[in-house]
Design an enzyme around this catalytic site. Structure first.
Site, PDB file in Angstrom:
ATOM      1  N   PRO A  12      33.856  72.153   3.559  1.00 18.85           N
ATOM      2  CA  PRO A  12      33.741  71.135   3.053  1.00 18.85           C
ATOM      3  C   PRO A  12      34.032  69.683   3.443  1.00 18.85           C
ATOM      4  CG  PRO A  12      33.265  72.836   1.135  1.00 18.85           C
ATOM      5  CD  PRO A  12      34.119  72.805   1.829  1.00 18.85           C
ATOM      6  N   ASP A  35      35.396  68.052  15.174  1.00 16.31           N
ATOM      7  CA  ASP A  35      34.875  67.212  14.743  1.00 16.31           C
ATOM      8  C   ASP A  35      35.041  66.145  13.445  1.00 16.31           C
ATOM      9  OD1 ASP A  35      32.892  67.881  16.323  1.00 16.31           O
ATOM     10  OD2 ASP A  35      31.487  69.751  15.044  1.00 16.31           O
ATOM     11  N   LYS A  57      31.232  63.401  16.197  1.00 14.23           N
ATOM     12  CA  LYS A  57      30.234  63.024  16.442  1.00 14.23           C
ATOM     13  C   LYS A  57      29.761  61.550  15.763  1.00 14.23           C
ATOM     14  CE  LYS A  57      29.192  67.268  18.010  1.00 14.23           C
ATOM     15  NZ  LYS A  57      28.419  69.248  17.123  1.00 14.23           N
ATOM     16  N   GLY A  88      33.047  71.416  10.449  1.00 14.79           N
ATOM     17  CA  GLY A  88      32.918  71.052   9.482  1.00 14.79           C
ATOM     18  C   GLY A  88      32.021  72.248   8.543  1.00 14.79           C
ATOM     19  N   GLY A  89      32.571  72.126   7.324  1.00 18.18           N
ATOM     20  CA  GLY A  89      31.932  73.553   6.718  1.00 18.18           C
ATOM     21  C   GLY A  89      31.618  74.908   7.306  1.00 18.18           C
ATOM     22  N   ASP A  90      30.672  75.321   7.735  1.00 15.18           N
ATOM     23  CA  ASP A  90      30.195  76.963   8.409  1.00 15.18           C
ATOM     24  C   ASP A  90      29.958  76.614   9.698  1.00 15.18           C
ATOM     25  OD1 ASP A  90      30.049  80.046   7.821  1.00 15.18           O
ATOM     26  OD2 ASP A  90      28.394  79.263   9.403  1.00 15.18           O
ATOM     27  N   THR A 118      29.934  76.524   3.370  1.00 16.59           N
ATOM     28  CA  THR A 118      30.214  75.421   3.702  1.00 16.59           C
ATOM     29  C   THR A 118      29.433  74.388   2.428  1.00 16.59           C
ATOM     30  OG1 THR A 118      27.068  74.940   4.440  1.00 16.59           O
ATOM     31  CG2 THR A 118      27.249  77.067   2.971  1.00 16.59           C
ATOM     32  N   MET A 171      22.424  66.335   6.249  1.00 14.09           N
ATOM     33  CA  MET A 171      21.556  65.476   6.715  1.00 14.09           C
ATOM     34  C   MET A 171      20.435  64.637   6.932  1.00 14.09           C
ATOM     35  SD  MET A 171      22.323  67.511  10.984  1.00 14.09           S
ATOM     36  CE  MET A 171      21.844  68.822  10.426  1.00 14.09           C
ATOM     37  N   GLY A 200      31.073  65.950  -0.425  1.00  9.96           N
ATOM     38  CA  GLY A 200      31.410  66.978  -2.106  1.00  9.96           C
ATOM     39  C   GLY A 200      32.833  67.726  -1.693  1.00  9.96           C
TER      40      GLY A 200
HETATM   41  N1  SAH Z   1      28.160  73.171   9.464  1.00 10.32           N
HETATM   42  C1  SAH Z   1      28.000  71.968   7.919  1.00 10.32           C
HETATM   43  C2  SAH Z   1      27.172  71.493   8.024  1.00 10.32           C
HETATM   44  C3  SAH Z   1      27.103  70.011   9.468  1.00 10.32           C
HETATM   45  S1  SAH Z   1      25.371  69.071   9.240  1.00 10.32           S
HETATM   46  C4  SAH Z   1      28.219  73.303   6.445  1.00 10.32           C
HETATM   47  O1  SAH Z   1      27.796  73.625   7.062  1.00 10.32           O
HETATM   48  O2  SAH Z   1      28.611  72.447   5.941  1.00 10.32           O
HETATM   49  C5  SAH Z   1      26.335  67.758   8.198  1.00 10.32           C
HETATM   50  C6  SAH Z   1      25.741  67.866   6.933  1.00 10.32           C
HETATM   51  O3  SAH Z   1      25.708  68.886   6.735  1.00 10.32           O
HETATM   52  C7  SAH Z   1      25.652  66.028   6.339  1.00 10.32           C
HETATM   53  O4  SAH Z   1      24.565  65.526   6.830  1.00 10.32           O
HETATM   54  C8  SAH Z   1      25.674  66.755   5.078  1.00 10.32           C
HETATM   55  O5  SAH Z   1      24.321  67.110   4.833  1.00 10.32           O
HETATM   56  C9  SAH Z   1      26.143  68.364   4.416  1.00 10.32           C
HETATM   57  N2  SAH Z   1      27.906  68.043   4.426  1.00 10.32           N
HETATM   58  C10 SAH Z   1      28.483  68.043   5.557  1.00 10.32           C
HETATM   59  N3  SAH Z   1      29.840  67.673   4.576  1.00 10.32           N
HETATM   60  C11 SAH Z   1      29.079  67.560   3.233  1.00 10.32           C
HETATM   61  C12 SAH Z   1      30.347  67.240   2.720  1.00 10.32           C
HETATM   62  N4  SAH Z   1      31.697  67.121   1.704  1.00 10.32           N
HETATM   63  N5  SAH Z   1      29.236  66.636   1.341  1.00 10.32           N
HETATM   64  C13 SAH Z   1      28.239  66.629   1.202  1.00 10.32           C
HETATM   65  N6  SAH Z   1      27.257  66.797   2.233  1.00 10.32           N
HETATM   66  C14 SAH Z   1      27.849  66.757   3.780  1.00 10.32           C
END
Ligand code: SAH
Length: 498
Positions: A12, A35, A57, A88-90, A118, A171, A200
């Protein structure tokens, strides 16, 4: 030969949340396609040798459409590259990872997946919100607030409310009014605890505590922006009690790290672990003087020296490379005693299987010189930077100790982002700057120009501080000349300012 694609979850934002396997994949990448949501500190881990392609994006309009991203991945892999697709994230949590892999599978390209941490769980955790808790919630659901092409997602609010688990909406910033409406229409009470966590796990993280009934108003007051999670459920009430991240000693502090890129790692990581917003701005670069004939000549007959002294880990590394390049090893040093200016330099010697016979109590050039002068019963060989401090040689001269002062590297002012630095200083967006040597001060001044005095310099020792004072930078000095003490100084100062 065709290459392959590794789909890697970047976590994240906190670079510490990139997995070990993900980091290894990054280090071996020829091409990295990333991304917008990949945090800057994770992006900084992309090796210089790799081609980095930004396919970031925007929320509703895509800078690069998905099929073009697929094309880029196919093309780079077909050219034989080892491609990392960093998300980002997973990658499979609303990350379109599945779609990209389908394209690769159809194109006959080999791929692997490294899952990521994630944001749906980690951003909540950094906000003090555990997604499950035996007393409050026995399941959690991750829901997207937005569907394909900006259409409303078809959310079964009734089922979600009946399920009684924690609801994590991604989102969801612009969709928040609809989500609140949907949940309350499905019978969720207005006093159900709710929260939003923006950015976060990043130093800029903010959390908004509310209830379903007050969420829109409170998030509006705080002007919560994407990326953020919208969390609903009893566990949200724990946020104020468990919010450990906001309480870290350097939370909210913006600190500039001026070390050369290859040396910034530990200091930056330590500061980040204490919650600081670290900006790496390598103000200097160390460049070995190659070939270094005087060093080679000295090492050919190194046994005639009583002491060999080093003033930096870089110096040790360059010396060792030269010695090994001459076909020699540690045995060549038989009988020569070794001096190191401080603990990090002594550690660099340890890496070569050598232990320092002398480390002065205070880690600076003057004390190293004095300690050597006291003990020396023969000639001293100094292998150090071109612009090394005169305090060292003055001590030896005073006691009439013979020495050879050989320059084996020089530092060069670096910093491609000098304009960005000037702007940040002019807007007072930075709290502290760390200086680990006098040359980092010089590099900083060269890059920052006259705006440089509006920031407190955290200095590793007296000589570094003296250089900073010359430029009217207000200074604080670490108790010892170590990275640990420098980090402790930052934390101490931050506590005092509270
Ligand atoms: N694959 C990502 C999510 C992608 S969708 C994951 O697993 O985290 C993108 C959404 O993820 C953003 O609109 C937000 O809601 C959330 N997001 C991603 N990074 C974030 C962060 N650092 N803090 C809070 N929300 C986050």
């Amino acid at each position: 030969m065709t290459g392959k694609v590794t789909l890697v979850g970047a976590g994240p934002g906190d670079p510490g949340l990139l997995t070990v396997k993900g980091r290894r994949a990054l280090e071996q990448a020829d091409v990295v396609v990333y991304d917008r949501l990949v945090g800057p500190a994770v992006r900084a881990l992309i090796p210089d040798s790799a081609k980095a392609i930004d396919v970031g994006k925007e929320a509703s309009r895509h800078l690069i459409p998905q099929d073009q991203i697929n094309e880029i991945l196919l093309r780079e892999a077909r050219e034989g590259h080892n491609v990392v697709r960093l998300k980002g994230g997973d990658p499979f949590v609303f990350g379109r990872g599945g779609e990209e892999l389908e394209a690769l599978a159809r194109g006959g390209i080999a791929f692997e997946v490294v899952p990521g941490v994630t944001s749906a769980i980690a951003a909540a955790a950094y906000g003090g919100i555990p997604v499950t808790h035996r007393e409050h919630s026995s399941s959690f659901h991750i829901i997207t607030g937005r569907a394909r092409r900006g259409m409303d997602p078809n959310i079964n609010y009734k089922a979600l409310v009946e399920g009684g688990g924690t609801l994590v909406f991604l989102m969801s910033v612009s969709a928040a009014p609809k989500i609140v409406q949907g949940l309350s229409d499905a019978g969720m009470p207005f006093d159900t605890p709710a929260a939003m966590v923006e950015n976060g796990t990043l130093p800029t993280q903010r959390r908004c505590d509310a209830s379903l009934g007050t969420l829109l108003e409170k998030a509006g007051e705080m002007a919560i922006r994407s990326p953020a999670l919208l969390i609903v459920g009893e566990v949200c009430a724990l946020g104020p009690l468990l919010c450990w991240f906001d309480r870290l000693p350097l939370h909210g502090k913006r600190i500039l790290v001026t070390r050369p890129k290859n040396r910034a790692g530990t200091l930056s990581d330590r500061l980040r672990d204490l919650g600081a917003d670290v900006w790496e701005f390598p103000c200097i670069e160390t460049v070995p003087i190659e070939p270094c004939l005087p060093m080679e000549a000295a090492l050919r007959d190194v046994g005639r020296y009583a002491w060999l002294a080093f003033t930096s880990p870089t110096g040790v590394e360059i010396f060792w490379k030269c010695l090994r390049g001459m076909g020699k090893d540690a045995r060549a040093l038989n009988g020569v005693r070794l001096a190191a200016i401080g603990s990090a330099t002594a550690k660099a010697l340890e890496h070569c299987g050598l232990s320092a016979d002398l480390v002065p109590e205070i880690y600076d050039a003057a004390h190293l010189g004095a300690a050597l002068a006291e003990r020396s019963d023969g000639k001293v060989l100094l292998l150090r930077a071109e612009e090394g401090s005169a305090a060292l040689t003055e001590q030896l001269e005073r006691k009439k100790i013979a020495f050879d002062d050989i320059h084996i590297y020089r530092t060069r002012c670096g910093g491609p982002q000098a304009d960005e630095l000037k702007n940040a200083l002019a807007e007072r967006r930075l709290d502290y700057v760390t200086f680990t040597s006098a040359s980092t001060v010089k590099g900083f001044i060269a890059a920052a120009g006259p705006g440089a005095s509006g920031i407190t310099g955290l200095c590793i020792g007296e000589q570094t501080a003296a250089e900073a004072k010359k430029h009217q930078i207000p200074v604080k000095i670490a108790k010892h000349a170590t990275i640990d003490a420098l980090v402790e100084l930052a934390a101490e100062l931050s506590r005092q300012e509270e």
